[in-house]
Structures are given as C-alpha cells and as structure tokens.
Design a protein around this motif. Sequence first.
Motif, short mmCIF file in Angstrom:
data_model
loop_
_atom_site.label_atom_id
_atom_site.label_comp_id
_atom_site.label_asym_id
_atom_site.label_seq_id
_atom_site.Cartn_x
_atom_site.Cartn_y
_atom_site.Cartn_z
N SER A 133 3.82 61.97 18.98
CA SER A 133 4.15 63.28 19.81
C SER A 133 5.32 63.28 19.80
N ARG A 134 6.10 63.46 18.62
CA ARG A 134 7.71 63.63 18.64
C ARG A 134 7.73 64.68 17.55
N ASN A 135 9.09 65.26 17.50
CA ASN A 135 9.31 66.59 16.62
C ASN A 135 10.18 66.13 15.35
N LYS A 136 11.24 65.09 15.74
CA LYS A 136 12.33 65.11 14.76
C LYS A 136 11.99 64.19 13.61
N ILE A 137 12.58 64.59 12.17
CA ILE A 137 12.19 63.75 11.13
C ILE A 137 13.55 63.46 10.37
N LEU A 138 13.57 62.27 9.81
CA LEU A 138 14.92 62.00 9.07
C LEU A 138 14.51 61.85 7.69
N LYS A 139 15.33 62.45 6.91
CA LYS A 139 15.28 62.63 5.28
C LYS A 139 16.78 62.06 4.96
N PHE A 140 16.49 62.07 3.45
CA PHE A 140 17.91 61.62 2.77
C PHE A 140 18.31 62.71 1.97
N GLU A 141 19.52 62.93 1.98
CA GLU A 141 20.20 63.97 1.01
C GLU A 141 19.90 63.49 -0.58
N GLY A 142 19.59 64.65 -1.16
CA GLY A 142 19.27 64.32 -2.71
C GLY A 142 17.72 64.00 -2.79
N CYS A 143 17.02 63.63 -1.76
CA CYS A 143 15.60 63.42 -2.05
C CYS A 143 14.77 64.83 -1.84
N LEU A 159 28.39 61.76 9.56
CA LEU A 159 27.13 60.68 9.09
C LEU A 159 25.96 61.24 9.28
N ALA A 160 24.88 60.68 9.74
CA ALA A 160 23.48 61.33 9.76
C ALA A 160 23.80 62.45 10.76
N THR A 161 23.40 63.74 10.06
CA THR A 161 23.74 64.87 10.96
C THR A 161 22.25 65.82 10.94
N TYR A 162 22.33 66.63 11.79
CA TYR A 162 21.43 67.69 11.91
C TYR A 162 21.26 68.34 10.60
N GLY A 163 20.15 68.91 10.00
CA GLY A 163 20.31 69.47 8.73
C GLY A 163 21.03 70.92 8.67
N VAL A 164 21.56 71.26 7.75
CA VAL A 164 21.99 72.61 7.56
C VAL A 164 21.18 73.31 6.56
N LEU A 165 20.69 74.53 6.70
CA LEU A 165 20.02 75.23 5.82
C LEU A 165 20.07 74.97 4.30
N ALA A 166 19.44 74.90 3.41
CA ALA A 166 19.30 75.07 1.99
C ALA A 166 18.78 75.93 1.53
N SER A 167 18.24 76.92 2.11
CA SER A 167 17.59 77.78 1.31
C SER A 167 17.37 79.01 2.35
N GLU A 168 17.55 80.23 2.17
CA GLU A 168 17.26 81.49 2.84
C GLU A 168 15.72 81.53 3.42
N GLY A 169 15.64 82.19 4.66
CA GLY A 169 14.29 82.45 4.80
C GLY A 169 13.56 81.32 5.77
N TYR A 183 21.50 58.50 1.23
CA TYR A 183 20.67 57.79 0.63
C TYR A 183 21.37 56.36 0.44
N ASN A 184 20.70 55.12 0.64
CA ASN A 184 21.25 53.92 0.38
C ASN A 184 22.35 53.58 1.60
N SER A 185 22.51 54.30 2.65
CA SER A 185 23.69 53.90 3.82
C SER A 185 22.68 53.57 4.78
N ILE A 186 23.00 52.11 4.87
CA ILE A 186 22.12 51.54 6.34
C ILE A 186 22.99 51.92 7.39
#
Length: 427
Positions: A133-143, A159-169, A183-186
Amino acid sequence: METDRSKKLYRLAKRVMVGGVSSPVRSFSAVKGEPLFIKRGYGSKVYDVDGNEFIDYVLSWGPLILGHSNRKVLNSIIKRIRMGTSFGAPSEAELLLAEEICSSIPSIERLRFVNSGTEATMSAIRLARAHTSRNKILKFEGCYHGHADYFLAKAGSGLATYGVLASEGVPEDVVANTIVARYNSIADVEDAFSRFGTQLAAVIIEPVAGNMGVVPPRPGFLEKIRKLCTLNDTVLIFDEVITGFRVSKGGAQSLYNVKPDITCLGKIIGGGFPVGAFGGKKEIMQRLAPEGKVYQAGTLSGNPVAMTAGIATLSMLKARDYRYLEEISSLLETEILAAAESKRIPLTVNRVGSMLGIFFTEDQVYNFQTVAKSKLNLFPSFHRTSLENGVYLPPSPFESIFLSTAHSYEDVQRTAVAFKKAFGDLH
Ligand SMILES: *Cc1c(COP(=O)(O)O)cnc(C)c1O
C-alpha cells in the motif's frame, strides 16, 4: 565489406517504419553507422542479406545462450508448431517451464508468464505497490527495466533524488514516485531509506547491471539493500531479465547468495521467442488475479511455442555448459586486454560469466558516472573496424557482449585478431 542490400532495405524500411527499426538501438545510431539486415544465424555466426559472415556477440541481446538455430531447440519448436500455435487456454508447456524455473530459482514460489521483460517489471511494481500500500519505488541510474513510464527517470543532482524525466510523454507526477540512486552506492541507498523508507513500495535493481555496459555489484551492496528492504517492509525486486540463466542456472541471486522477494525474467527463458515472467514469494504473488485483486493479463501469455523454446533451452543448460561459458569468456577477456595493451589503448573489462563490458579507461567502472567518464567516443570506430573484420558487437557502448555455448576457441582467437586491428585503428 559489401553492404548494398542492407543499405537498400534500410532506405525502404525508413519509409514505412519509424527510424527503419522496431527498437531504437538497432539503428546503429550510437555507433554512427547503418544497421545490417540479418538473414540467417547458425551457432555463433550470423549472416546478413549481402552474405557477410560475422561472429555474433549480440545473440538477440542475450536470449540465445545456446547460439543460433540450436538443433534440439528447433526440433522441439517445429514439432510443437505442427499441433497449433496458440489457444488462449492452459497448456502443459507452461507447467513444465514454470516447474523448471521454480526448481532452478528457489525464491520463486509462484510465477506468471508475460510476453516481455517490460511487462514483467511493470507487473512486479504493481504487485509490490498493492502488497505494501505504498507508491514510491527506488531504482538505480544506468539500470534498465523496460519502458514503462515510471522507469523512464534519471538521477537529478545530489544523492538519491526524485527522478528527472528521461523521455517525453511521461507525466511528471508519475516519475515523482521514482527515486533514483547511484549503483553501488550504499550511502545513496541509506539516504533514500532514511528519507523515504516507510514510503518505499519496492527497490528494483539489476543484480549485475547489464544496460550500462557490464557493472557487477560491489561486495556487500546487494546484501545491504536486502537488509534495508527487510527492515522497512519494502519489496526487493531483482530484475534478472538478462542474468537469469545467464550468469548461473539460479541467476545472479544464486551467484551472490542474496534472495529477492520478486524476480523478473525474460530473454533466455523464451529461447529466442517473446517471453517474460515474474515470480516470488507466495504471499505476494497470491495478490495477483485470479487469486487476488491485482489485475494482470495477456492474450498470448504463456504461448505454447514460446514456452516450448524456453523448455528446450533451459533443459539443455547443464553445469558443464556454465563451466564452458566461464572458460571461453575468460579467454576472451584475456585476449581483449592483451590486444588493447599491444596497441597501448587504456581499457577496463568488466565480466561476470559470459557477460562482458569493455570501457575505454584504466579506472574502475562501478556505476553510471564512471561509465560516462570512460572514453565512449572511441566505441563507434572500434565497433566499425570489428564489424569489417567479421565481429558483430552490440551497436552501443552501453550494451553487454554475450557469449553462447556455440562460441568456440577459434571464434575467440579470430575475434582477438579483429580487435587488435580495431584497437590499432583508434590511433
Ligand atoms: C531487456 C531488459 C528488459 C526489458 O525486456 P524486453 O523484453 O525488452 O521488454 C528489462 N530489464 C532488463 C534488465 C533487460 O535487460
């Protein structure tokens, strides 16, 4: 090298298909070239429409771990096709492939088949969100996790940030739920959990990153993520679309001995056909319709022909095949480094089993930032000369080189000769 027919087909294709291709990286734009139209493939080789032969290190982007046109795989498919191609009803082939997957990857207690890796990751996220019942997800840059809207985010500054758009639409409020870490940053992962821990539905990661070149996890990195997910009741999703049945029969989770809650699969399990799957803990998977209230479906999901190709492929993969893949890939690694050294080209090779990434730098490459710092501009020339000398590499520096059980020692030696020329041409 004569490529007139490919050139002509490409010109015609661009008139009716966007960019002339069905998936952007195939256009060769990342290596400033034009795509070859491939006609046939046998074993480790592919042949284009002009009749040129290449040793293939793309292998359909990973699925063909037994090489092209494996006779046993072909025979099973042909036998299956003669009985019909699709029914939209349960078939025994699904059961057999599911049993094979569950017994190879013990963290998968229940699974569902879909038609692509994208569908697998997309559905895994929906399930994790419903479960927590949560919405946020964590992913890694380059994955890379396929092309669903909320994965098309890249890191902002800091550091870990809210995502910035990588595609239009893609709506900004969709990506607002995606947190991106290095990636690889504990430190980034700890930071993300301290800020968003109780809001994080899932952490999704490639346990060996294969979409920024090849970047293995540093010791302790996956373990730390596992620990924080458990502490915060966050679902840990391993995207093993590449690594599943590639780095070992049990995937990367068996290699590094870290158990995810959900695993996403694709590529190899389809034996060259469009297949994906996601599976994991029973209590999470049971939330899926028809048992639970998370909707997910597919007209061609579990297609008997694709399932048959998958069964044939997986059932042929034995421990000795992984030993052979390790041997031959390790030889290729040694040869690449020797060829680069003989031409005084600074080079780093990252390798996990039969996945290799080559980077034009002497520095360690352990995340997207270090990949970006390597001399990416040398890759197009390296790619072109390799191709002219009979070696078909992925047409992008961000993709993995794959080997198959059909690759021979002679293939590797011939590749080394081609690479030596290609490194020489860089001067
Ligand atoms: C290829 C890939 C996907 C997407 O799979 P498709 O079948 O192309 O949709 C997802 N995750 C990873 C790690 C991949 O390499």
